[in-house]
Design a protein around this motif. Sequence first.
Motif, PDB file in Angstrom:
ATOM      1  N   SER A  20       0.512  -1.059   0.031  1.00  0.00           N
ATOM      2  CA  SER A  20       0.060   0.117   0.072  1.00  0.00           C
ATOM      3  C   SER A  20       0.748   1.304   0.247  1.00  0.00           C
ATOM      4  O   SER A  20       1.894   1.456   0.487  1.00  0.00           O
ATOM      5  CB  SER A  20      -1.025   0.110   1.207  1.00  0.00           C
ATOM      6  N   SER A  48      -8.538   5.330  -2.077  1.00  0.00           N
ATOM      7  CA  SER A  48      -7.850   4.799  -1.074  1.00  0.00           C
ATOM      8  C   SER A  48      -6.347   5.226  -1.053  1.00  0.00           C
ATOM      9  O   SER A  48      -5.647   5.130  -1.959  1.00  0.00           O
ATOM     10  CB  SER A  48      -7.904   3.194  -1.141  1.00  0.00           C
ATOM     11  N   ARG A  83      -9.409   2.135   2.120  1.00  0.00           N
ATOM     12  CA  ARG A  83     -10.738   1.245   1.664  1.00  0.00           C
ATOM     13  C   ARG A  83     -10.130  -0.043   2.006  1.00  0.00           C
ATOM     14  O   ARG A  83      -9.100  -0.447   2.216  1.00  0.00           O
ATOM     15  CB  ARG A  83     -11.033   1.490   0.260  1.00  0.00           C
ATOM     16  N   GLU A  85      -9.563  -2.751   0.053  1.00  0.00           N
ATOM     17  CA  GLU A  85      -8.390  -3.152  -0.779  1.00  0.00           C
ATOM     18  C   GLU A  85      -6.914  -2.832  -0.432  1.00  0.00           C
ATOM     19  O   GLU A  85      -6.114  -3.412  -0.647  1.00  0.00           O
ATOM     20  CB  GLU A  85      -8.683  -2.581  -2.410  1.00  0.00           C
ATOM     21  N   PRO A  88      -6.459  -5.791   2.810  1.00  0.00           N
ATOM     22  CA  PRO A  88      -7.686  -6.607   2.629  1.00  0.00           C
ATOM     23  C   PRO A  88      -8.071  -7.420   3.854  1.00  0.00           C
ATOM     24  O   PRO A  88      -9.376  -8.043   3.860  1.00  0.00           O
ATOM     25  CB  PRO A  88      -7.123  -7.615   1.466  1.00  0.00           C
TER      26      PRO A  88
END
Length: 270
Positions: A20, A48, A83, A85, A88
């Motif tokens: 991320s 995100s 978010r 994603e 996860p």
Amino acid sequence: MNQPSATPPPENPNPSPGESRLGPIIRLAEVDSTNRYLLDAARAGEASGTVVVADHQSAGRGRLGRTWEAPVGASLLMSVLLRPEIAPEITIASVHLLTMAAGLAMADAVEAVAGFAPILKWPNDLLASDPLVGNRKLCGMLTESEISDGSLRCVVVGIGVNVQWSDFPAELVETATACNLVSGRDISRDELLNEFLDRYSVLLNDLNSVLSDYRERLGTLNTRVRIELAGEAFEGIAEGVTDDGSLEVRTDGGALRCITAGDVVHLRPV
Ligand code: BT5
């Protein structure tokens, strides 16, 4: 409100696949609340990882309908949009890990930039300890989630850190402090922001150790505390944090009570 200016994230420019990455950073001179702004932006499709930073909030939100107050430029006022994603494994039941990770990341960022280690206080404050006046609030966090059809749509983690502030209003003069006051020198909000985002990105990529790190570093544990709930207050010893993020407190009568929301005052270590 001034026009927002967006800058790409300077940190972590080459994330590995699946890693991320936080950003872009939207900078606002003035807003009512960075959390409100980012929740609305999220409903309109904002990506995100987006970060909002403001110099001033006219209606900064605290927990339980309270407010976060700071004059222009005194606090690092920021919100991060996450978010599912981006992390996860996060579910409605584990959103608290995102707040705990933010607390760990911000405590380390403060230590790196301002040279002192804040105390983590359950559920989501950082305190600075002062030998003369005791512990004072340096940072507060407010996480707000958007849930629809039983699924987690997004989480906004909002953080206010007092960075460069000396003249507190009467209502905060006995309870708040700021990085510059503790470290005795000027501290940069941008430097703190970048150090935080670097660390938070790393933790978001692997949330597995967050709960154990949080338990290990939580200043609330093994401390005599006063718990203030709506309509009730009691004292006891904070003994643990459950997997769902609740605080376990051993009352003076010997019962173990599980606190899911409320205010904690650290009285003294045991
Ligand atoms: C919090 O609530 O500590 C969460 C604060 C989150 C603020 C950030 S700023 C960026 C983002 N956007 C938002 O709109 N909010 C987030 P709570 O635990 O309820 O603490 C609020 C209480 O802390 C207030 O009632 C005051 O007593 C005190 N307080 C207010 N401003 C403060 C400050 N600057 N420093 C220390 N204490 C403060």
